[in-house]
Design a protein around this motif. Sequence first.
Motif, short mmCIF file in Angstrom:
data_model
loop_
_atom_site.label_atom_id
_atom_site.label_comp_id
_atom_site.label_asym_id
_atom_site.label_seq_id
_atom_site.Cartn_x
_atom_site.Cartn_y
_atom_site.Cartn_z
N TYR A 28 -4.70 -3.05 -0.31
CA TYR A 28 -3.65 -3.02 -1.36
C TYR A 28 -2.72 -1.72 -0.96
CZ TYR A 28 -1.08 -1.42 -5.53
OH TYR A 28 0.17 -1.11 -6.36
N LEU A 29 -3.21 -0.62 -0.71
CA LEU A 29 -2.46 0.43 -0.33
C LEU A 29 -1.83 0.23 0.83
CD1 LEU A 29 -4.50 3.66 -1.47
CD2 LEU A 29 -2.48 2.60 -2.69
N ALA A 30 -2.38 -0.19 1.86
CA ALA A 30 -1.92 -0.46 3.26
C ALA A 30 -0.88 -1.40 3.08
CB ALA A 30 -2.97 -1.01 3.92
N MET A 31 -1.04 -2.58 2.55
CA MET A 31 0.28 -3.68 2.50
C MET A 31 1.42 -3.14 1.40
SD MET A 31 -0.87 -6.30 4.30
CE MET A 31 -1.01 -5.03 5.38
N ASN A 71 -2.58 -14.87 4.29
CA ASN A 71 -3.95 -14.22 4.47
C ASN A 71 -4.46 -13.61 3.21
OD1 ASN A 71 -5.59 -14.14 7.36
ND2 ASN A 71 -3.19 -14.51 7.53
N LEU A 72 -3.53 -12.99 2.63
CA LEU A 72 -3.68 -12.19 1.15
C LEU A 72 -3.95 -13.39 0.11
CD1 LEU A 72 -0.98 -9.55 1.26
CD2 LEU A 72 -3.63 -9.25 1.25
N ARG A 73 -3.21 -14.39 0.09
CA ARG A 73 -3.32 -15.17 -0.89
C ARG A 73 -4.76 -16.04 -0.74
NH1 ARG A 73 -3.02 -20.76 -1.24
NH2 ARG A 73 -2.08 -20.84 0.79
N LYS A 74 -5.14 -16.46 0.38
CA LYS A 74 -6.44 -17.05 0.68
C LYS A 74 -7.68 -16.20 0.53
CE LYS A 74 -8.53 -20.13 4.22
NZ LYS A 74 -8.27 -20.55 5.81
N TYR A 101 -7.58 -12.59 -0.48
CA TYR A 101 -7.66 -11.55 -1.32
C TYR A 101 -6.65 -12.01 -2.37
CZ TYR A 101 -10.14 -9.06 2.46
OH TYR A 101 -11.07 -9.07 3.24
N PRO A 102 -6.93 -12.80 -3.35
CA PRO A 102 -5.90 -13.36 -4.39
C PRO A 102 -5.43 -12.25 -5.36
CG PRO A 102 -8.05 -14.41 -4.56
CD PRO A 102 -8.33 -13.63 -3.12
N GLU A 103 -6.36 -11.36 -5.90
CA GLU A 103 -6.08 -10.49 -6.94
C GLU A 103 -5.26 -9.50 -6.31
OE1 GLU A 103 -9.40 -8.52 -8.52
OE2 GLU A 103 -10.14 -10.54 -9.26
N VAL A 104 -5.23 -8.87 -4.62
CA VAL A 104 -4.45 -8.04 -4.30
C VAL A 104 -2.92 -8.93 -3.76
CG1 VAL A 104 -3.92 -7.01 -2.15
CG2 VAL A 104 -6.29 -6.78 -2.97
N LYS A 161 -1.07 -8.98 -7.25
CA LYS A 161 -0.52 -7.59 -7.49
C LYS A 161 0.49 -7.30 -6.90
CE LYS A 161 -2.16 -2.91 -8.57
NZ LYS A 161 -3.29 -1.88 -8.41
N LEU A 162 0.36 -7.46 -5.62
CA LEU A 162 1.60 -7.08 -4.80
C LEU A 162 2.92 -8.10 -4.96
CD1 LEU A 162 -0.18 -6.59 -1.34
CD2 LEU A 162 1.08 -4.87 -2.53
N MET A 163 2.48 -9.20 -5.15
CA MET A 163 3.71 -10.05 -5.37
C MET A 163 4.57 -9.75 -6.83
SD MET A 163 4.28 -12.21 -2.91
CE MET A 163 5.15 -13.36 -3.66
N ARG A 164 3.62 -9.17 -7.89
CA ARG A 164 4.15 -8.95 -9.11
C ARG A 164 5.19 -7.73 -8.87
NH1 ARG A 164 -0.69 -10.23 -11.35
NH2 ARG A 164 -1.38 -7.86 -11.16
#
Length: 212
Positions: free
Chosen positions: A51-54, A99-102, A104-107, A110-113
């Motif tokens: 999460y922090l890296a993205m 890749n995140l969506r597939k 790590y959906p929670e990450v 959160k990033l999209m919001r």
Amino acid sequence: MTQKDRIVEQTMHMFVAQGIKSVRMDDIAQQLGVSKRTLYELFGDKEGLLYLAMSCYFEQHRKQWTELGSDADNVLERLFLVLGNVMEHSETTYRILENLRKFYPEVYQKLMRESYEQNKLELRRMLEQGIAEGFFIDSINIELSILVFYYTATAITTRRELIPFEGISERGAFMQIVSIFFRGISTARGGEIIDGFLKRWRFDKQEKRIIE
């Protein structure tokens, strides 16, 4: 830069270059020369570090947009420069988000919001500036304009199946779609600037083809 900041930034480059799923905490520890214990103490788990890296990845792009905007003659030119930069990085961003969506959906959610809220604020500032400077008509509903533009632009950059047409690149389709949107809310003065920018953009593309 703190040790934590250094790890976040270097890990961000690893995720972008090697793929989110394939990079393990063991790989990060080995490449960065830190212990796995240190990673878990600082970030809790891979998702915490991811999460922090993205977030760092998207924040670096926002900084690029600010730098591009500082060289623009007006808010419309700034908008198109930023949007051009978005398209230049769209392939990498698309791969990361998929890749995140597939995996790590929670990450991803959160990033999209957070990205939506940050980009919405910036777009509102630019629309308000454009109205004040006479480039956009003052009767537009800013909130509706933000909503329509944001989801249209996001769809083009993240859903590649929407542009299956031959004879037009993704960047070309994107520029055409967003120019139509901005023409729709522009004054005559704003429309002239948009037309001038698109002419310069087409000329640049043609010059690159000739050189290549």
